[in-house]
Design a protein around this motif. Structure first.
Motif, short mmCIF file in Angstrom:
data_model
loop_
_atom_site.label_atom_id
_atom_site.label_comp_id
_atom_site.label_asym_id
_atom_site.label_seq_id
_atom_site.Cartn_x
_atom_site.Cartn_y
_atom_site.Cartn_z
N LYS A 4 0.80 -1.22 0.00
CA LYS A 4 0.00 0.00 0.00
C LYS A 4 0.83 1.27 0.00
O LYS A 4 0.60 2.19 -0.77
CB LYS A 4 -0.87 0.01 1.27
N ALA A 5 1.80 1.32 0.93
CA ALA A 5 2.57 2.55 1.11
C ALA A 5 3.56 2.78 -0.04
O ALA A 5 4.04 3.89 -0.22
CB ALA A 5 3.30 2.51 2.44
N GLY A 6 3.87 1.72 -0.79
CA GLY A 6 4.89 1.84 -1.83
C GLY A 6 4.33 1.68 -3.22
O GLY A 6 3.44 2.42 -3.65
N LEU A 7 4.81 0.65 -3.93
CA LEU A 7 4.47 0.47 -5.33
C LEU A 7 3.05 -0.06 -5.55
O LEU A 7 2.50 0.09 -6.64
CB LEU A 7 5.47 -0.51 -5.98
N GLY A 8 2.52 -0.72 -4.54
CA GLY A 8 1.17 -1.24 -4.68
C GLY A 8 1.05 -2.48 -5.55
O GLY A 8 -0.01 -2.78 -6.07
N ILE A 9 2.16 -3.21 -5.72
CA ILE A 9 2.12 -4.43 -6.54
C ILE A 9 1.41 -5.56 -5.80
O ILE A 9 0.66 -6.33 -6.37
CB ILE A 9 3.55 -4.90 -6.90
N VAL A 10 1.70 -5.64 -4.50
CA VAL A 10 1.18 -6.75 -3.72
C VAL A 10 0.05 -6.25 -2.82
O VAL A 10 0.20 -5.26 -2.12
CB VAL A 10 2.30 -7.36 -2.85
#
Lengths: 161, 380
Positions: B38-44
């Motif tokens: 969530k806080a970063g790239l949102g890939i996972v």
């Protein structure tokens, strides 16, 4: 020499003893499988340590019991005190080039020395109880069992010639 | 599902790197989760599958904690441990709780932050003691036993927190009953359990897995906290053959706990209203408070500030238990604070643990030099 052992949660078992001269030796068998040996000289503040794999630790143990004759050849003497103090020695030898290609039968190991070849280690492969027709190669580690006199005879008659 | 596989692969790479550098892997897993989530790239994304795996990781962490509570193992000097343990509890929990409360967290949040602030990571502390070859230090034994002390405190706190606002008497009656059943099974079924564990096929590992999950499921069904019951299961089974259970449960713990750390990182959300200032203050205080408690313990138990320094240097890292508390009882804000706390303290802790001997030598040298400089004056 007072030996004490204790179990440390999450770490493993600790054995510690102090020599008569006041030096301390501590051995830790950790749960991760490695063995750490610490030595602390009398009057010293910080200890020094060595980390070993189980194989290395056994090796060190053999050296300390005085069983090793040469650095890369090991021997163990087992005494069965219940059987009239029966003593059996097992010794490893490396086969020299001069013996390569010869079989156990050719060398007449049993007849000449009384000792028996119980196993041969060849490039990390173990051959247990090799048959008389088994031919040695250079660099094989042979495990010889017998009385200590028979082992000596094996060394002088079969290996050196 | 793809996200889950990506996370798994990233963890494998990180595990290899951390083992190669011989530093604790926990902060890497959380950071990976933050970057991927969530806080970063949102890939996972966190979904039902990842939640289930994380939950299993947590259950096995607690099960291991229970297995470690073997009552037959006793420390040589329990009074010493009790003194040291209580100093740590009062100082660290006190500072953590007060600081969090003053920074504007609610009473319950402050209590959870205070506990996470107090509980050090048993896994990291013990591994670094072994890896830095410090087992023979006179403080090492106390540090190891302090970890057990903290585990016991944590169990008490979990019991307290999970009781919540329910009917207390009825609730504790259920827990006591469940405990009795478990100990009875472990006691009367000991031979049967050992015979299962001795087998060479898949039964021991299947049995261990099933026992933990069944206990958790039954606990939820009867309305008692599953975390408590899994710890109790571990403690009850520790009376049979704890080594065998540890061996069979380890693969599950190792894999699922990593998932637990990563998906804890994934769910972290920096927009949830935490200000950087309070996070920074708490992180710095986490290191300072262990210094105060370490010094106090060193001086009371060994009469030496050097021992205190050594205790501090080796007990800075917070880890798995702090995160477990955040997941079990914390809000999103508390989760972010604890994530930062764990990452910061594990990095600082890795350095201090590695260089503590060096620090001690530096200090003794300087004081010795000072003493030498003073001597001419005193003789005059």
């Amino acid at each position: 020499m007072a030996l004490r052992s204790l179990k440390l949660p999450g770490v493993g078992t600790k054995y510690e003893f102090m020599t008569d001269k006041g030096d301390t030796v501590a051995i830790f068998f950790t749960t991760t499988g490695t063995i750490q040996m610490y030595t602390l000289q009398k009057g010293c503040q910080s200890s020094s340590a060595a980390e070993m794999t189980p194989v290395e630790a056994r090796r060190l143990g053999n050296i300390l019991t005085g069983a090793i004759i040469e650095a890369d050849q090991e021997s163990v003497e087992i005494a069965f005190s219940a059987l009239a103090d029966l003593r059996v020695t097992i010794h490893t030898f490396y086969i020299p080039r001069a013996r390569a290609g010869q079989t156990i039968e050719d060398l007449q190991i049993r007849a000449k020395t009384g000792a028996t070849v119980i196993a041969v280690c060849r490039q990390d492969k173990n051959i247990i109880n090799p048959p008389p027709s088994f031919a040695f190669e250079e660099g094989d580690a042979a495990l010889i069992i017998g009385e200590s006199d028979q082992i000596k005879k094996f060394e002088s008659e079969i290996l050196v010639e | 599902m793809e996200g889950f596989i990506i996370a798994l692969f990233v963890c494998l790479v990180l595990a290899l790197i951390s083992k190669y550098l011989s530093v604790p892997a926990i902060p890497f897993y959380i950071l990976a989760g933050i970057v991927l989530g969530k806080a970063g790239l949102g890939i996972v994304q966190s979904d039902e599958i990842s939640q289930f795996f994380s939950e299993i990781g947590l259950l096995f962490l607690l099960f291991f904690m229970g297995l470690g509570l073997k009552l037959d193992r006793m420390i040589a000097d329990p009074k010493k441990l009790l003194t040291a343990g209580i100093i740590g509890l009062i100082v660290d929990m006190g500072i953590g709780f007060t600081a969090a409360y003053l920074l504007g967290f609610t009473l319950l949040e402050s209590f959870i932050i205070g506990t996470a602030f107090y509980i050090t990571s048993t896994a990291i502390v013990i591994t670094t003691l072994i890896e830095n070859r410090k087992l023979m230090m006179k403080e090492a034994e106390l540090i190891i036993w302090l970890e057990v002390f903290e585990d016991i405190v944590l169990i008490a706190i979990i019991a307290l927190l999970s009781s919540g606002d329910k009917d207390l008497l009825y609730f504790f009656l259920k827990i006591v009953l469940a405990l009795c059943v478990m100990y009875a099974i472990a006691h009367y079924g000991k031979e049967f359990l050992v015979s299962i564990l001795d087998r060479d096929d898949e039964t021991p590992i299947l049995f261990t897995f099933a026992a933990v999950l069944t206990t958790a499921a039954l606990a939820i069904m009867f309305g008692i906290p599953d975390s408590m019951m899994v710890i109790a299961l571990g403690a009850a089974l520790a009376t049979t053959d704890p080594e065998a259970f540890e061996q069979h449960a380890r693969p599950f713990k190792d894999v699922f706990l990593v998932m637990f750390f990563v998906f804890f990182g994934v769910t972290i959300n920096f927009t949830a209203g935490t200000d950087l200032f309070s996070i920074l203050i708490l992180c710095l205080l986490a290191v300072v408070s262990k210094f105060i408690s370490g010094m106090l313990i060193g001086i009371t138990i060994y009469g030496s500030a050097m021992s205190g320094l050594e205790i501090w240097a080796n007990t800075i890292s917070r880890g798995e238990f702090s995160i477990a508390l955040a997941v079990l009882y914390g809000s999103a804000v508390v989760g972010t604070v604890i994530a930062a706390l764990v990452i910061f303290t594990t990095i600082v802790g890795a350095f201090t643990a590695k260089y503590s001997t060096w620090m001690r030598r530096g200090i003794t040298h300087r004081s010795r030099r000072k003493a030498l400089m003073h001597r001419p004056h005193s003789s005059r």
